[in-house]
Design an enzyme around this catalytic site. Structure first.
Site, short mmCIF file in Angstrom:
data_model
loop_
_atom_site.label_atom_id
_atom_site.label_comp_id
_atom_site.label_asym_id
_atom_site.label_seq_id
_atom_site.Cartn_x
_atom_site.Cartn_y
_atom_site.Cartn_z
N LYS A 40 -49.36 -0.27 -59.79
CA LYS A 40 -48.58 1.14 -59.39
C LYS A 40 -46.89 0.53 -59.25
O LYS A 40 -46.61 0.34 -58.95
CB LYS A 40 -48.46 0.77 -57.91
CG LYS A 40 -49.46 1.93 -57.09
CD LYS A 40 -49.25 2.05 -55.15
CE LYS A 40 -51.25 2.02 -54.77
NZ LYS A 40 -50.59 2.00 -53.09
N GLY B 222 -50.63 10.11 -58.21
CA GLY B 222 -52.10 8.80 -59.59
C GLY B 222 -51.43 8.96 -60.19
O GLY B 222 -51.71 7.99 -61.81
N HIS C 24 -61.65 3.58 -43.25
CA HIS C 24 -60.74 3.40 -42.00
C HIS C 24 -61.82 2.36 -40.66
O HIS C 24 -62.74 3.05 -39.78
CB HIS C 24 -60.73 4.14 -41.88
CG HIS C 24 -59.60 4.31 -40.61
ND1 HIS C 24 -57.66 4.55 -40.68
CD2 HIS C 24 -59.23 3.60 -38.87
CE1 HIS C 24 -57.48 4.49 -39.56
NE2 HIS C 24 -58.53 4.06 -38.35
N GLU D 158 -55.96 -1.48 -37.09
CA GLU D 158 -56.89 -1.06 -37.49
C GLU D 158 -57.07 -1.87 -39.19
O GLU D 158 -56.13 -2.25 -39.30
CB GLU D 158 -56.29 0.07 -38.05
CG GLU D 158 -56.20 1.76 -37.01
CD GLU D 158 -55.39 2.47 -37.14
OE1 GLU D 158 -55.34 3.66 -36.45
OE2 GLU D 158 -55.54 2.87 -38.47
N ARG E 179 -51.91 1.90 -28.02
CA ARG E 179 -52.29 2.78 -26.99
C ARG E 179 -53.67 2.58 -26.72
O ARG E 179 -54.58 2.68 -27.11
CB ARG E 179 -51.08 4.09 -27.52
CG ARG E 179 -51.49 4.85 -28.50
CD ARG E 179 -51.70 5.63 -29.25
NE ARG E 179 -51.00 5.90 -30.34
CZ ARG E 179 -52.24 6.18 -31.63
NH1 ARG E 179 -53.31 6.35 -30.94
NH2 ARG E 179 -51.81 6.09 -32.23
#
Ligand SMILES: *[C@@H]1O[C@H](CO)[C@@H](O)[C@H](O)[C@H]1NC(C)=O
Length: 657
Positions: free
Chosen positions: A164, A171, A214, A281, A298
């Site tokens: 990248k 992109g 996710h 996550e 939280r």
């Protein structure tokens, strides 16, 4: 578990809306008194009504109310609250606020401020997790840009890798290398493009995650060094990086992966001595490899799906842990049962890039809640969704024995969640949850863009059959009203007294002009003896009959159009006929009354009036014809009510006459 000598008897909830109500429900259950704070805009809101005590803390903007730490601490002092529950958003991940509470001797219901701080900084959190043996997305962000060095790092990270441009975006200057063999070619190609686009060809290397999902794990820690997980949630389906439908457990994830996910999350929690409710996550690829992304310190918006599959009350856990108790359950005692979905119902317009909306909830009816259907909300019929806060109206949470049954229940309940007064995403949630790939559990973060065309079919004209049902609904409703007032009524108020109709019950015709979006649809209605109608739209004729029925305080239209029987919820409000069907809804406008179109010379259909109550921001309005704008009635940032004329516009032709 007995609730014996818990000494927190009084908590302050530093939040509003559904989460404030959610926390209070558990507080009430536990006999804990709740103190609410509210802004001037929320004076009459549900969370204020539910609280045992409530204090106004300032004007509507959050900066001056829900984010005003000093004011909230002041209320805690005055009300003698022993603990503060921050909910989510607002001050929930604010280190300074957590510290401030501590200084005041008030328990902050959340993790220690050090954990909030460490997890709030991306590079720090990744370094801590990496050191603790939690898988993270490997990468190289270094200075050395030699081919050799980049290639070595690609090998260390493991193929496939993403090359990248450091300054990249959209992109551009981005390539995937699937193997060492193609690495140098892809690197060259990415550099060339980056040089052209950004005049800078510095590259970074990252592990490439295909079709990412996710997946997050609910964790809980106590002050005695224990930490457990309560399984994973899949929150892949997102729009504008915000979750819309969440579910637990993650579809297609087997028990072996589930176990590793849970263990990694507990490791993550222990690495920061976590206390209270937290979420770890992960990004997950199509082969179910997963990597740490971040930790939310939280209670999450979507915590109810976890409660549903584990039979727990996580707010109760938070209060117990904050009071110094041990975790109510040990890892082996936490069992997974069934499947749960949460759909977030927003005031927004999915067809307009999910533009958030606001306005009054003129009509609100929900599916009946039961132990497997939860409605988490902070608003009631008649309330306003304010422009000042998050436009979420409610969370609809359902549970069933397995995913298929839970999905069926979700769709059944969404169909019964009917709102009039502002645009909502309910129809969009119905098409999303009904998509074959969603049904199959093939979810990933790119789901909505990938299936865009099926999820946003080009708006077609309302089918004539539905226009007929709207017309029938209107006629029957009018008939009910005139029947009720027949004695007092003057003929000119009768629906059948239009110029073309003869006011007798034997045979008459009547022309109705209804609005399908901006198009006027003329319907010639004739009444047949026996209670049926012939309705003609252009060259099509329909034989239609039906009745209005009232069931559980809900008005339904039962109709038969050329033999096809249908039942829909009927609401006529705000110059609009609303029909709610199992697969979505239809809105048919009544002809615009003269007095309204006279307000602005452009009229209602042209878009020069506010389509909904909201704050005026940048928005393109196309003029229907050439003309001159005489006056702009609202400046950027001002609030306009539904149907308020936004500009004064003079038609060029009219002007020249
Ligand atoms: C509906 O039924 C009527 C009467 O049977 C018929 O004349 C008409 O063509 C039908 N309409 C459509 C659109 O099929």
């Amino acid at each position: 578990l007995a609730w014996k000598c818990f000494w927190v008897k009084h908590i302050l909830i530093a939040n509003r809306g559904e989460i404030a109500c959610r926390v209070m429900r558990t507080a009430k259950k536990m006999g804990v008194k709740s103190v609410a704070v509210y802004s001037e805009a929320d004076r009459n809101s549900m969370h204020v009504a539910m609280a045992d005590e409530a204090f106004c803390i300032g004007p509507a903007p959050s900066q001056q109310s829900y984010l005003a730490m000093e004011k909230i601490i002041q209320v805690a002092r005055v009300s003698a609250a022993q603990a503060v529950h921050p909910g989510y958003g607002f001050l929930s991940e604010n280190t300074e606020f957590a510290e401030l509470c501590k200084q005041e001797g008030i328990i902050f219901i959340g993790p220690p401020s050090s954990a909030i701080r460490d997890m709030g900084i991306k590079s720090t959190s990744k370094a801590i997790m990496s050191a603790a043996g939690v898988p993270v997305v490997e990468g190289y962000h270094g200075e050395d840009q030699s081919d050799e060095c980049l290639k070595d790092h690609a090998k260390r990270i493991g193929y496939p890798v993403m090359i990248k441009a450091v300054r990249g975006g959209g992109g551009k200057g981005m390539r995937i290398a699937h193997s060492e063999k193609e690495f140098l070619d892809q690197l060259e190609s990415a550099r060339r493009e980056a040089k052209k686009s950004f005049n800078d060809d510095a590259m970074l290397i990252e592990k490439f995650v295909d079709n990412p999902r996710h997946v997050e794990v609910q964790v809980f820690g106590d002050q005695h060094g224990n930490a457990v997980h309560l399984f994973e949630r899949d929150c892949s389906v997102q729009r504008r990086h915000q979750k819309i439908i969440e579910e637990a457990p993650g579809p297609g994830i087997n028990s072996e992966v589930r176990k590793r996910l849970g263990e990694a999350a507990v490791k993550a929690a222990k690495a920061v001595n976590y206390v209270g409710a937290g979420t770890v996550e992960f990004i997950m690829d199509s082969r179910h490899n997963f990597y740490f992304m971040e930790m939310n310190t939280r209670l999450q918006v979507e915590h109810p799906v976890t409660e549903m599959i584990t039979g727990t009350d996580l707010v109760e856990w938070q209060l117990r842990v904050a009071a110094g108790e041990k975790l109510p359950l040990m890892q082996e005692e936490i069992l997974l049962r069934g499947h749960a979905f949460e759909a977030r119902i927003y005031a927004e317009d999915p067809n307009n890039n999910f533009m958030p909306g606001a306005g009054p909830l003129l009509h609100l009816s929900t599916p009946p809640p039961d132990s497997f259907t939860r409605i988490e909300t902070g608003v009631r019929q008649g309330d306003e969704v304010s422009v000042h806060y998050d436009p979420m109206i409610a969370k609809l949470v359902v549970w069933a024995e397995d995913r298929q049954a839970a999905l069926r229940k979700l769709r059944y309940s969404l169909h019964r969640y009917n709102i009039v007064g502002l645009s909502t995403n309910i129809d969009f949630l119905l098409s999303l949850s009904g998509h074959p790939q969603f049904e199959a559990g093939n979810v990933h973060t790119n789901f909505i863009p990938q299936h865009h065309d099926e999820l946003f079919p080009t708006k077609k004209a309302t089918p004539p059959e539905v226009m007929c049902q709207a017309a029938l609904g209107l006629i029957l409703k009018e008939k009910m009203q005139t029947d009720a007032f027949r004695d007092q009524s003057d003929d000119k108020f009768s629906p059948f007294a239009s110029s073309t109709g003869r006011r007798i019950n034997i045979c008459y015709t009547r022309k109705l002009s209804l609005l399908d979006g901006e198009n006027v649809v003329d319907i010639a209605v004739s009444y047949n003896q026996g209670g049926s109608y012939n309705m003609q739209i252009q060259d099509k004729t329909f034989l239609i009959s039906g009745e209005i029925v009232n069931e559980d305080d809900t008005v339904y239209l039962r109709s038969s159009v050329n033999g096809t029987v249908c039942k829909s919820r009927l609401v006529i409000l705000d110059n609009t006929i609303y029909l709610f069907f199992p697969e979505g809804s239809a809105q048919v406008g009544l002809p615009v009354p003269k007095y309204l179109s006279a307000v602005s010379s452009v009229g209602m259909q042209s878009g020069a009036v506010a389509p909904m109550t909201g704050t005026v921001e940048k928005h393109t309005i196309r003029a229907p014809k050439a003309g001159v704008i005489k006056k702009v009635n609202f400046q950027e940032g001002a609030q306009a009510n539904r149907h308020a004329p936004l500009v004064e516009f003079v038609d060029e032709e009219a002007e020249s006459k």
